[in-house]
Enzyme design. Structure first.
Site, mmCIF file in Angstrom:
data_model
loop_
_atom_site.group_PDB
_atom_site.id
_atom_site.type_symbol
_atom_site.label_atom_id
_atom_site.label_comp_id
_atom_site.label_asym_id
_atom_site.label_seq_id
_atom_site.Cartn_x
_atom_site.Cartn_y
_atom_site.Cartn_z
ATOM 1 C CB ALA A 1 -1.054 0.000 1.215
ATOM 2 C CD GLU B 1 -1.027 -8.048 1.005
ATOM 3 O OE1 GLU B 1 -1.119 -7.576 2.296
ATOM 4 O OE2 GLU B 1 -0.350 -7.304 0.411
ATOM 5 C CG ASP C 1 1.549 -8.947 7.294
ATOM 6 O OD1 ASP C 1 0.392 -8.524 7.189
ATOM 7 O OD2 ASP C 1 2.510 -8.211 6.848
ATOM 8 C CG HIS D 1 0.953 -3.188 8.214
ATOM 9 N ND1 HIS D 1 0.905 -4.058 9.076
ATOM 10 C CD2 HIS D 1 1.008 -3.945 7.180
ATOM 11 C CE1 HIS D 1 1.022 -5.343 8.556
ATOM 12 N NE2 HIS D 1 1.085 -5.111 7.245
#
Length: 250
Positions: free
Chosen positions: A85, A146, A99, A92
């Protein structure tokens, strides 16, 4: 995304239980996400007998995100990234994202196996997490699949998104278009608890009044949608189903 008071972040290494690993002491989360992560990964270990989950990237500064973004552009020779991003827009930055990978015997990290990923996708909402980026939602999110990236949004929101196959962008759009005050709120049942959820737009002037129910009805939380309004989440007392507004806060 809104800025986070870094003093409120906790170091995952110092707060975690023994059900999983963490890559280093730089991995940080907000306390509510930290507690949910501990509960989820303890149940994951008990269900799969795998205690080798590795918590990797948590909170990131904009400067660090910029470094990652530029590295991805250089690696792929592109003008924009579908994997990282843009700085200022990363999950985040919120303190709610983590993650998760599997830590192997040869000190490498790999994606979860099919049965492990299936458990996470089927159960993470019980703890308030969603798998944030599903490749099938690329047109909405702008990010490719993801499977390792989890975002804490709270139990009622995660439950509704999972049950209705919505990504976060679709869910926020739904609240704005269909459950804006004074319309009837969205009602969600999760783990025996009833919730009311509704959207309040930001006023054109400098003051926005957010209607909320009285204390006798239940507790509430107000959070911004990082665009143009507020999301009110009401946890109802047992047996109570009111309309949302009975008093107001600024």
């Amino acid at each position: 995304l809104g800025s986070v008071d870094e003093n409120k972040l906790v170091i995952v290494h110092d707060q975690k239980n023994k059900a999983y690993w963490v890559s280093d002491r730089n991995v940080k989360l907000l306390p509510v996400a930290m507690d949910a992560l501990n509960s989820m990964l303890l149940d994951f270990k008990n269900a799969t007998q795998n205690g080798n989950v590795m918590a990797r990237s948590g909170y990131r500064t904009i400067e660090y995100q910029e470094q990652l973004y530029n590295e991805d552009l250089a690696k792929n020779g592109a003008d924009s990234s579908t994997l990282v991003a843009m700085p200022g827009y990363s999950e985040h930055h919120t303190g709610y994202a983590i993650d998760l990978k599997i830590f192997t015997a040869d000190a490498k990290t790999i994606d979860m196996r099919e049965n492990e990923q299936a458990w996470m996708e089927q159960n993470c909402a019980k703890y308030g997490f969603i798998v944030r980026y599903d490749g099938s939602k690329f047109e909405k999110t702008g990010i490719l699949d993801e499977s390792w990236h989890y975002r804490y949004v709270g139990v009622p929101h995660a439950t509704y998104m999972m049950e209705n196959n919505l990504c976060l962008e679709e869910y926020l759009e739904l609240l704005k278009n269909s459950y804006a005050y004074p319309n009837e709120p969205l009602t969600v049942s999760a783990d025996g608890t009833e919730y009311l959820i509704y959207y309040v737009p930001v006023s054109a002037d400098s003051t926005t009044f957010v209607p909320v129910p009285p204390e006798s009805v239940g507790t509430y939380e107000i959070s911004g949608n990082n665009v143009d309004g507020f999301i009110v989440t009401v946890t109802l007392q047992e047996g109570t189903k009111p309309t949302p507004a009975a008093s107001t806060v600024t």
